[in-house]
Design a protein around this motif. Structure first.
Motif, PDB file in Angstrom:
ATOM      1  N   GLU A 250       0.995  -1.193   0.006  1.00 14.24           N
ATOM      2  CA  GLU A 250       0.091  -0.039  -0.105  1.00 14.24           C
ATOM      3  C   GLU A 250       0.757   1.254  -0.164  1.00 14.24           C
ATOM      4  N   LEU A 251       2.067   1.224   0.833  1.00 10.14           N
ATOM      5  CA  LEU A 251       2.756   2.366   0.635  1.00 10.14           C
ATOM      6  C   LEU A 251       4.018   2.440   0.167  1.00 10.14           C
ATOM      7  N   SER A 252       4.178   1.342  -1.167  1.00 14.86           N
ATOM      8  CA  SER A 252       5.424   1.204  -1.740  1.00 14.86           C
ATOM      9  C   SER A 252       6.530   1.500  -0.932  1.00 14.86           C
ATOM     10  N   ALA A 253       6.538   0.585   0.199  1.00 13.19           N
ATOM     11  CA  ALA A 253       7.625   0.800   0.953  1.00 13.19           C
ATOM     12  C   ALA A 253       8.571  -0.732   1.197  1.00 13.19           C
ATOM     13  N   THR A 254       9.593  -0.736   1.821  1.00 16.32           N
ATOM     14  CA  THR A 254      10.298  -1.773   1.594  1.00 16.32           C
ATOM     15  C   THR A 254      10.755  -1.840   3.286  1.00 16.32           C
ATOM     16  N   PHE A 255      10.342  -2.677   4.242  1.00 13.32           N
ATOM     17  CA  PHE A 255      10.460  -2.571   5.679  1.00 13.32           C
ATOM     18  C   PHE A 255      11.878  -3.746   5.832  1.00 13.32           C
ATOM     19  N   ASP A 256      12.719  -3.013   6.301  1.00 16.45           N
ATOM     20  CA  ASP A 256      14.020  -4.035   6.259  1.00 16.45           C
ATOM     21  C   ASP A 256      14.138  -4.154   7.909  1.00 16.45           C
ATOM     22  N   PRO A 257      14.199  -5.618   8.072  1.00 18.69           N
ATOM     23  CA  PRO A 257      14.330  -6.121   9.430  1.00 18.69           C
ATOM     24  C   PRO A 257      15.522  -5.839  10.132  1.00 18.69           C
ATOM     25  N   ALA A 258      16.612  -5.486   9.396  1.00 19.88           N
ATOM     26  CA  ALA A 258      18.047  -5.277   9.846  1.00 19.88           C
ATOM     27  C   ALA A 258      18.204  -3.684  10.256  1.00 19.88           C
ATOM     28  N   ALA A 259      17.254  -2.965   9.849  1.00 25.39           N
ATOM     29  CA  ALA A 259      17.269  -1.422   9.902  1.00 25.39           C
ATOM     30  C   ALA A 259      17.082  -1.141  11.459  1.00 25.39           C
ATOM     31  N   ARG A 260      18.046   0.183  11.622  1.00 26.38           N
ATOM     32  CA  ARG A 260      18.052   0.579  13.056  1.00 26.38           C
ATOM     33  C   ARG A 260      17.562   2.029  12.996  1.00 26.38           C
TER      34      ARG A 260
END
Length: 146
Positions: free
Chosen positions: A23-33
């Motif tokens: 929906e948001l054209s996002a990419t959630f990165d599990p390693a992101a801080r």
């Protein structure tokens, strides 16, 4: 499986986050801080689009200790907003309108959500996920013995 096992809710949260990514054209990165000093870790981060999400896979209205979990998420998102800056989009995402009503109604928590600029999104579950979560919620119902 233990009565309190939350596998169904975790699976539903994954489903919700995948739907929200689309929906948001996002990419959630599990390693992101997050670029802040506090050690908070939200459920999802898109570091490029600067989107932070706390997700809550509840079918129906929230009750008891669940209210405190949501208050904690509001506080977490408010802190992130203050430390990371206003260009970070902060989202509370719910699986049902009934659960979201706690932060969209007339409560002081709803007023805090508005004050801190936290968005509320409802990402409905698939029928299968909805049934699994509802079944888990019934199994997890905890009551004090008389």
């Amino acid at each position: 499986m233990h009565k309190s096992d939350s596998t169904e809710q975790r699976d539903a949260e994954t489903y919700i986050l995948l739907s929200l990514e689309a929906e948001l054209s996002a990419t959630f990165d599990p390693a992101a801080r997050l670029p802040i000093s506090s050690r908070v870790q939200p459920d999802a981060i898109d570091p490029v689009k600067k989107i932070i999400v706390e997700v809550y896979a509840r079918v129906g209205p929230v009750k008891g200790a669940q209210l405190h979990k949501i208050k904690g998420d509001v506080l977490k998102l408010a802190l992130i907003g203050q430390q990371a800056g206003p260009d970070w989009r902060r989202i509370l995402c719910f699986a049902s309108e009934e659960a979201a009503a706690y932060v969209t109604g007339q409560s002081w928590v709803a007023a805090a959500v508005k004050h801190f600029g936290i968005e509320v999104i409802v990402a409905p579950l698939s029928d299968e996920h909805r049934e699994r979560v509802a079944s888990a919620q019934a199994r997890q119902r905890m009551v004090n013995p008389e």
